[in-house]
Enzyme design. Structure first.
Site, mmCIF file in Angstrom:
data_model
loop_
_atom_site.group_PDB
_atom_site.id
_atom_site.type_symbol
_atom_site.label_atom_id
_atom_site.label_comp_id
_atom_site.label_asym_id
_atom_site.label_seq_id
_atom_site.Cartn_x
_atom_site.Cartn_y
_atom_site.Cartn_z
ATOM 1 N N ASP A 1 -24.710 -103.664 -9.980
ATOM 2 C CA ASP A 1 -23.304 -103.361 -10.219
ATOM 3 C C ASP A 1 -22.801 -103.888 -11.563
ATOM 4 O O ASP A 1 -21.742 -103.474 -12.040
ATOM 5 C CB ASP A 1 -22.438 -103.979 -9.106
ATOM 6 C CG ASP A 1 -22.888 -103.523 -7.733
ATOM 7 O OD1 ASP A 1 -22.991 -102.296 -7.536
ATOM 8 O OD2 ASP A 1 -23.154 -104.376 -6.868
ATOM 9 N N HIS B 1 -27.728 -111.519 -5.765
ATOM 10 C CA HIS B 1 -28.140 -110.398 -4.914
ATOM 11 C C HIS B 1 -28.831 -110.943 -3.670
ATOM 12 O O HIS B 1 -29.444 -112.007 -3.708
ATOM 13 C CB HIS B 1 -29.095 -109.475 -5.688
ATOM 14 C CG HIS B 1 -29.353 -108.168 -4.997
ATOM 15 N ND1 HIS B 1 -30.334 -108.014 -4.049
ATOM 16 C CD2 HIS B 1 -28.737 -106.964 -5.124
ATOM 17 C CE1 HIS B 1 -30.324 -106.752 -3.619
ATOM 18 N NE2 HIS B 1 -29.367 -106.092 -4.240
ATOM 19 N N HIS C 1 -20.701 -105.173 -0.662
ATOM 20 C CA HIS C 1 -21.776 -104.166 -0.801
ATOM 21 C C HIS C 1 -21.369 -103.188 -1.913
ATOM 22 O O HIS C 1 -21.223 -103.597 -3.055
ATOM 23 C CB HIS C 1 -21.982 -103.502 0.575
ATOM 24 C CG HIS C 1 -23.166 -102.590 0.679
ATOM 25 N ND1 HIS C 1 -24.194 -102.580 -0.225
ATOM 26 C CD2 HIS C 1 -23.486 -101.636 1.604
ATOM 27 C CE1 HIS C 1 -25.093 -101.676 0.130
ATOM 28 N NE2 HIS C 1 -24.683 -101.088 1.236
#
Lengths: 390, 390
Positions: free
Chosen positions: A318, A261, A222
């Site tokens: 990210d 994702h 996460h």
């Protein structure tokens, strides 16, 4: 007969209605309370978006001025928390420090025993204001520096960089961070937000719920992913190593951090805003290596994945935030706490919705079923044998 | 089209397989790793059941001796944690203290960065051993007493009472508490255990997950209920007030604490073991009021509920544990932490299962869907208006 859906991680299982945000993974759409996140990025501050998330509408100028003032006033953390930080081992994990700090803050909140919506919203604003201070103070303290008190004249983003480095950043730099904070503030029922709502569903208070969310965000799958993206870039280190890295990683069955994702089946819309900022900041400080590496890795990683698996993979939030934070001089293991400095806004909005939305069931907590497969003694229960006869 | 199940609190939604425990709510059956909890209660110690939960089988005599020794050795908490407790406000909520302590303990665990099953299991044993020490130390400190160091010669239950009161309890008393700890140790995917698994699914470490569970247990609808049962009994105060209390509460649409459960549609099997212990302890100390009140409330509450709602309601685990803990001299706001002193065993077993069971999906975290109902600007997205034009 009840159909058993097992070990799906709840993918595709709709568990609640929400007015806070919408993620359409098929087309890469992210909406905050009616507004497309991409329409907001670069145009609003973190404070403005926090107001939107908590109070359901964009503020007027007066409302925003008041709210910014409130946030600025609430930034100071209790002396007892600073004492705790100073007593902590310098190599403690920053997310553990943050999770502990949440429960410590609870002890000093005058509204802790006020279970009303207003009381909970005041706790939320305090925590949102203080998260940046805690993260910056911890980074200073672990590096044997004195924490820098917050400067109430600065925006939340600028003040965070100031508290980290002791220098007031210029508008371009603080603007980049502000946009990062706006883009990370909320993302529907992601794992940490779900943890916050799960805890809130028991009628636990705001701090208990946010403490759970911090724990969830710390996980490598996460919020921990942005740190791991940067560790990967540092490990690759030069453009000529990208091909080998992609090939070796996929051959070993590994994953390229920042690709893939849980929800998006296309590029993460946030990545499209973060990438140009990473490029611009790299050019500004004349070190585009980490951005260039990211771009090469994106192109080659996507192609190699498609070749190996026969399907597409996409960049997530990210992937470019890593190089961007690195260019800002933020320590690599602080990337996940920076995520928390922003996501705290979404967590708090969700706790308020879970506990106080009109549609919320006031006596229901999240209590799923499991499928018991403990066949220790066949289909029957085991017969207990006292210890001296075992 | 995907069917949308909304705001059910995940009731009836099977989200994972487990070998740890089975709750059959229809017939009131609770199984720990193959054994009926009612067959274990009174015959095994908390240490023995913890071994069963963590290692999947009842220990041999040698294994249990070794395990008890390990637990006893790990009971001491770091000086830094004692310092933190001593610096905390005396009126802090005990569950906040416990949640903070979990994240603080993480900083001092030598295995924290060891993500293996063995490393995680060692963290689990340390935390299980230390929880009782933290709760007892906090109760001493907030009452301006020095914490009492753990006594390695005592069982976990006896040592907890000793650390609370400074007196070694006799076998009858410590036996009652031991049985309480056995009965509270594990209960499938209840809200706090689910919180622990949710956080663990992100690959966060043992402490991050347990911190979330403590937050979840603190809620009034979950572990907070045993404290609320006792507050209710104290509020009623005498047998002649029971009728009025039941009538008034149901007329106002309120609930009688300790009646009703998310899963059981019959009496909670644990209540049937706790009730006689409450009676016996009340008789022993010649104060049966709290047990008598509970019994009267059970009979009258069930009848009144049936009359008003047309369906049955049943006692849950909190209903008789409240008077039992009260008879033991445990402070009312410590009942939920005592629950945690036991349930920590189940939480840890579930974190290990979530992260290391063969069937666990190593790259999936819990990430449910929500139904976006944010109709702020009708069916379309809102058009962003800059702040000076609002």
């Amino acid at each position: 007969m009840e159909e058993k859906v097992i070990n799906t991680g709840l993918r595709g299982v709709t568990i609640a209605s929400t007015k806070i945000s919408d993620v359409d993974g098929a087309i890469g759409k992210l909406v905050y309370r009616g507004y497309l996140a991409k329409d907001l990025a670069g145009k609003v501050s973190f404070e403005e978006i926090t107001y939107l998330l908590l109070y359901e509408e964009l503020p007027s100028e007066t409302e925003l001025t008041d709210f910014k003032q409130r946030i600025a006033q609430e930034r100071t953390i209790p002396d007892e928390l600073v004492t705790f930080l100073e007593a902590s081992p310098k190599d403690a994990l920053p997310m553990d420090i943050l999770q502990a700090s949440v429960s410590i803050l609870a002890q000093y909140d005058p509204d802790l025993k006020d279970a009303s919506r207003d009381g909970s919203a005041r706790m939320a604003v305090r925590m949102i204001a203080k998260f940046a201070t805690i993260v910056a103070a911890w980074d200073r303290i672990r590096n044997h520096h004195k924490p820098i008190p917050p400067n109430p004249d600065l925006t939340h983003a600028a003040n965070f960089l100031y508290m980290l480095n002791g220098e007031v950043p210029d508008d371009e730099l603080s603007g980049y961070l502000d946009t990062c904070l706006v883009l990370h503030a909320e993302h529907s029922f992601n794992a940490s937000t779900f943890a916050a709502r799960e805890v809130a569903s028991t009628r636990a208070h705001m701090y208990a719920a946010v403490g759970a969310a911090v724990g969830s965000l710390s996980g490598a799958l996460h919020g921990g992913a942005n740190t791991r993206v940067m560790q990967m870039l540092l490990e690759i280190g030069s453009m000529d190593k990208v091909d080998d890295y992609v090939r070796d990683t996929l051959e070993k069955g590994g994953v390229i951090m920042g690709l893939g994702h849980a929800v998006y089946q296309t590029d993460d819309p946030r990545a499209h805003i973060l990438a140009p900022m990473s490029k611009a900041l790299g050019e500004r400080i004349e070190d585009t290596l980490w951005y260039d590496l990211s771009k090469a890795l994106e192109t080659k990683g996507k192609a190699a994945f498609k070749e190996k698996k026969g399907r597409d993979i996409y960049v997530n939030v990210d992937f470019f935030s890593a190089s961007l934070y690195y260019y800002m001089g933020i320590a690599v293991d602080l990337f996940t706490p920076v995520f928390a400095v922003s996501r705290i806004a979404g967590w708090c909005a969700h706790v308020l919705e879970e506990q106080f939305a009109e549609a919320a069931p006031k006596t229901a907590l999240y209590r799923p079923e499991s499928d018991y497969v403990g066949d220790y003694c066949g289909p029957d229960e085991c017969v207990f044998v006292p210890i001296d006869e075992r």
